[in-house]
Design a protein around this motif. Structure first.
Motif, PDB file in Angstrom:
ATOM      1  N   VAL A   1       0.695  -1.445  -0.160  1.00  0.00           N
ATOM      2  CA  VAL A   1      -0.244   0.133  -0.203  1.00  0.00           C
ATOM      3  C   VAL A   1       0.629   1.073   0.130  1.00  0.00           C
ATOM      4  N   GLU A   2       0.479   2.250   0.048  1.00  0.00           N
ATOM      5  CA  GLU A   2       1.042   3.586  -0.162  1.00  0.00           C
ATOM      6  C   GLU A   2       1.159   4.522   1.360  1.00  0.00           C
ATOM      7  N   ARG A   3       1.189   3.491   1.877  1.00  0.00           N
ATOM      8  CA  ARG A   3       1.416   3.559   3.087  1.00  0.00           C
ATOM      9  C   ARG A   3       3.266   3.005   4.084  1.00  0.00           C
ATOM     10  N   GLY A   4       3.225   4.668   4.950  1.00  0.00           N
ATOM     11  CA  GLY A   4       4.739   3.999   6.046  1.00  0.00           C
ATOM     12  C   GLY A   4       5.765   3.078   4.482  1.00  0.00           C
ATOM     13  N   PHE A   5       6.813   2.311   5.720  1.00  0.00           N
ATOM     14  CA  PHE A   5       7.722   1.767   4.831  1.00  0.00           C
ATOM     15  C   PHE A   5       7.320   1.456   2.989  1.00  0.00           C
ATOM     16  N   GLU A   6       5.388   0.466   3.332  1.00  0.00           N
ATOM     17  CA  GLU A   6       5.324  -0.431   1.975  1.00  0.00           C
ATOM     18  C   GLU A   6       5.731   0.802   1.065  1.00  0.00           C
ATOM     19  N   ARG A   7       5.258   2.103   0.879  1.00  0.00           N
ATOM     20  CA  ARG A   7       5.174   3.133  -0.266  1.00  0.00           C
ATOM     21  C   ARG A   7       6.732   2.608  -0.831  1.00  0.00           C
ATOM     22  N   GLU A   8       7.490   2.470  -0.272  1.00  0.00           N
ATOM     23  CA  GLU A   8       9.078   2.906  -0.586  1.00  0.00           C
ATOM     24  C   GLU A   8       8.710   1.152  -1.782  1.00  0.00           C
ATOM     25  N   VAL A   9       8.772   0.601  -0.470  1.00  0.00           N
ATOM     26  CA  VAL A   9       8.614  -1.263  -1.144  1.00  0.00           C
ATOM     27  C   VAL A   9       8.071  -1.437  -2.149  1.00  0.00           C
ATOM     28  N   LYS A  10       6.630  -0.780  -2.613  1.00  0.00           N
ATOM     29  CA  LYS A  10       5.716  -0.540  -3.781  1.00  0.00           C
ATOM     30  C   LYS A  10       6.993   0.097  -4.426  1.00  0.00           C
ATOM     31  N   LYS A  11       7.606   0.966  -5.116  1.00  0.00           N
ATOM     32  CA  LYS A  11       8.081   1.803  -5.692  1.00  0.00           C
ATOM     33  C   LYS A  11       8.905   1.096  -6.206  1.00  0.00           C
ATOM     34  N   ARG A  12      10.174   0.209  -5.789  1.00  0.00           N
ATOM     35  CA  ARG A  12      11.033  -1.001  -5.982  1.00  0.00           C
ATOM     36  C   ARG A  12      10.548  -2.451  -6.802  1.00  0.00           C
ATOM     37  N   LEU A  13       8.982  -2.639  -6.270  1.00  0.00           N
ATOM     38  CA  LEU A  13       8.700  -3.521  -7.483  1.00  0.00           C
ATOM     39  C   LEU A  13       8.148  -2.917  -8.666  1.00  0.00           C
ATOM     40  N   GLU A  14       8.057  -1.956  -8.736  1.00  0.00           N
ATOM     41  CA  GLU A  14       7.030  -0.641  -9.389  1.00  0.00           C
ATOM     42  C   GLU A  14       8.534  -1.155 -10.476  1.00  0.00           C
ATOM     43  N   TRP A  15       9.352  -0.348 -10.411  1.00  0.00           N
ATOM     44  CA  TRP A  15      10.722  -0.371 -10.865  1.00  0.00           C
ATOM     45  C   TRP A  15      11.344  -1.487 -11.546  1.00  0.00           C
ATOM     46  N   TRP A  16      11.043  -3.212 -10.893  1.00  0.00           N
ATOM     47  CA  TRP A  16      11.841  -3.988 -11.496  1.00  0.00           C
ATOM     48  C   TRP A  16      10.380  -5.089 -12.282  1.00  0.00           C
ATOM     49  N   ASP A  17       9.007  -3.830 -12.296  1.00  0.00           N
ATOM     50  CA  ASP A  17       8.398  -4.658 -13.037  1.00  0.00           C
ATOM     51  C   ASP A  17       8.975  -4.185 -13.971  1.00  0.00           C
ATOM     52  N   LYS A  18       9.068  -2.982 -14.245  1.00  0.00           N
ATOM     53  CA  LYS A  18       9.632  -2.543 -15.300  1.00  0.00           C
ATOM     54  C   LYS A  18      10.799  -3.033 -15.926  1.00  0.00           C
ATOM     55  N   LYS A  19      11.612  -3.318 -15.204  1.00  0.00           N
ATOM     56  CA  LYS A  19      13.070  -4.133 -15.646  1.00  0.00           C
ATOM     57  C   LYS A  19      12.788  -5.031 -16.338  1.00  0.00           C
ATOM     58  N   ARG A  20      11.717  -5.870 -15.646  1.00  0.00           N
ATOM     59  CA  ARG A  20      11.322  -6.956 -16.572  1.00  0.00           C
ATOM     60  C   ARG A  20      10.455  -7.034 -18.008  1.00  0.00           C
ATOM     61  N   ALA A  21       9.928  -5.440 -17.896  1.00  0.00           N
ATOM     62  CA  ALA A  21       9.123  -5.150 -19.594  1.00  0.00           C
ATOM     63  C   ALA A  21       9.750  -5.402 -20.486  1.00  0.00           C
ATOM     64  N   GLU A  22      11.585  -4.800 -19.861  1.00  0.00           N
ATOM     65  CA  GLU A  22      12.423  -4.242 -20.894  1.00  0.00           C
ATOM     66  C   GLU A  22      12.674  -5.449 -21.351  1.00  0.00           C
ATOM     67  N   ARG A  23      13.012  -6.286 -20.262  1.00  0.00           N
ATOM     68  CA  ARG A  23      14.356  -7.447 -20.796  1.00  0.00           C
ATOM     69  C   ARG A  23      13.007  -7.948 -21.887  1.00  0.00           C
ATOM     70  N   ARG A  24      12.587  -8.169 -21.748  1.00  0.00           N
ATOM     71  CA  ARG A  24      10.869  -9.273 -22.811  1.00  0.00           C
ATOM     72  C   ARG A  24      10.347  -8.876 -23.729  1.00  0.00           C
ATOM     73  N   GLU A  25      10.922  -7.444 -24.056  1.00  0.00           N
ATOM     74  CA  GLU A  25      10.986  -6.811 -24.817  1.00  0.00           C
ATOM     75  C   GLU A  25      12.759  -5.894 -26.558  1.00  0.00           C
ATOM     76  N   LYS A  26      13.584  -7.491 -25.667  1.00  0.00           N
ATOM     77  CA  LYS A  26      14.513  -7.269 -26.275  1.00  0.00           C
ATOM     78  C   LYS A  26      14.690  -8.433 -27.299  1.00  0.00           C
TER      79      LYS A  26
END
Length: 440
Positions: A415-440
């Motif tokens: 969720v967008e609360r407390g420390f999980e806000r940072e976890v959410k950003k991290r997961l979103e960054w990893w998801d973006k990187k996975r999507a870029e890898r699939r496009e190569k």
């Protein structure tokens, strides 16, 4: 019929039953249903009991309520109100032989045209087999069963019995109802030797129990106190009623539920109140601590990872200090979890991932992430093309870790609360990187 059945008695409080030396609570028992205080939601014209009395016919029922709320009086007055024979047994003192006798007498009465109200006090104390023994006599109308219990019928009585009886809930007596009882006592015995504030304190001390209140009033009358007592004097003279709290029954579960929901709702004041209610009533401090640990994972999780650490530290501190010093650590843990940012993302992930694990059985992970300690395993593809994340740019390979049959799933959604806000950003960054890898 009164000569045949010794248990058939007039309602308490009538001239036939009244003794001058009887306890005040007995002398003030209501004579008609309308005199029962605090239960107008049942006994009034629109209440379940009021409607049954108006119709002149009762159905079997379970009267559920705290001590001192009028269950016994209500049952006896019900019989009088509809012209039924009254027979009472107590589950504490009665056994199978007593019940057989009661049913046999009810059969004789029925043949003479008189219906029987069988009142069973503390009905929850009968075991399941004994409770089943009521069923045939209730079904064929030999008796109308009225049971009284202080325990939650859902847990204390079996389903077959509950399906044949209405559950009617008697409320804990409020201040107005208790004050009305004191008015009746003063009409009979004279003014209590109390100041107005002390009278209010006496009502509060009863904790909703009318019988206890009248017993306290009787003690005051018997003492022949010359000058009215103030609240401090009353406190020295009388003991406060011990809070109703059975550690393995309703009081226990109701208060822990209230504590948990107060923590979840981020109300530290209410959380402290319910926690204090439990501990002052004798609850095991380690039970409270176990529940706080659970709340730290279920309702906070990674929104504040320190919540779990704080609760476990409080457990260690309590075990190290003991009572009463250790209770302060429990208070600190309670305040921490109540004021922490909330997230049930870990709890939701727990449920959904375990459900998926049960449903998918023995699916094999993809071959690239399987260990290959032997040549055979390497030959059949174990570990082939495994991407070692520490060798990848940004320490993230974006490899696939899911069985081919189900593909990537999402269980944990921070969720967008407390420390999980940072976890959410991290997961979103990893998801973006996975999507870029699939496009190569």
């Amino acid at each position: 019929m009164a000569d045949l059945f010794a248990d058939e008695l007039p309602p308490p409080g009538t001239p036939d039953d009244l003794r001058e030396d009887a306890p005040l609570a007995d002398r003030l028992r209501p004579r008609v249903l309308e005199d029962v205080v605090g239960q107008e939601h049942l006994t009034g014209p629109e209440g379940a009991i009021g409607r049954m009395v108006a119709a002149g016919r009762l159905s079997s029922m379970i009267l559920w309520g705290p001590p001192g709320t009028g269950k016994t009086s209500t049952a006896r007055l019900l019989a009088a109100a509809v012209g039924m024979r009254f027979h009472a047994v107590s589950a504490v003192f009665s056994g199978v032989a007593d019940l057989k006798k009661a049913f046999a007498e009810a059969d004789v009465a029925a043949k003479a045209g008189q219906r029987t109200l069988l009142f069973v006090d503390e009905i929850h104390r009968f075991n399941r087999a004994q409770q089943d023994g009521f069923l045939p006599f209730v079904e064929r109308g030999t008796v109308t069963l009225v049971g009284a219990t202080t325990e939650n019928p859902s847990f204390a009585l079996n389903a077959a019995l509950l399906s044949r009886a209405q559950v009617l809930i008697l409320h804990r007596l409020d201040a107005a109802a208790l004050s009305a009882l004191l008015d009746k006592a003063e009409d009979l015995e004279g003014a209590l030797p109390l100041t107005a504030p002390a009278r209010e304190a006496l009502v509060a001390s009863a904790d909703g129990d009318g019988r206890f209140l009248l017993n306290q009033a009787e003690t005051l009358y018997a003492a022949k106190i010359a000058a009215p007592l103030d609240p401090a004097g009353l406190g020295q003279f009388l003991q406060r009623r011990v809070a109703v709290y059975d550690k393995d029954r309703d009081g226990h579960y109701n208060l822990i539920s209230a504590l948990h929901k107060s923590v979840r709702g981020s109300d530290p004041q209410a959380a402290l109140y319910y926690m204090a209610r439990m501990l002052t009533a004798g609850e095991e401090p380690l039970f409270v601590l176990r529940r706080l640990v659970r709340m730290a994972s279920e309702d906070i999780g990674l929104a504040d990872p320190q919540a779990l650490v704080q609760c476990l530290a409080a457990k260690d501190a309590y075990e190290f200090l003991g009572s009463p010093e250790g209770e302060l650590a429990i208070v600190q843990a309670c305040l921490y979890v109540a004021t922490a940012p909330k997230s049930n993302a870990a709890y939701a992930a727990f449920k959904s991932s375990f459900k998926a694990a049960r449903e998918t059985g023995s699916l094999s992970p993809p071959a690239n992430i399987l260990n290959a300690p032997t040549k055979l395993m390497k030959d059949i593809g174990y570990g082939k093309d495994y991407a070692y994340d520490h060798d990848a740019p940004d320490g993230f390979s974006g490899d696939n870790y899911w069985p081919d049959e189900i593909g990537p799933q999402v269980y944990y959604e921070p969720v967008e609360r407390g420390f999980e806000r940072e976890v959410k950003k991290r997961l979103e960054w990893w998801d973006k990187k996975r999507a870029e890898r699939r496009e190569k």
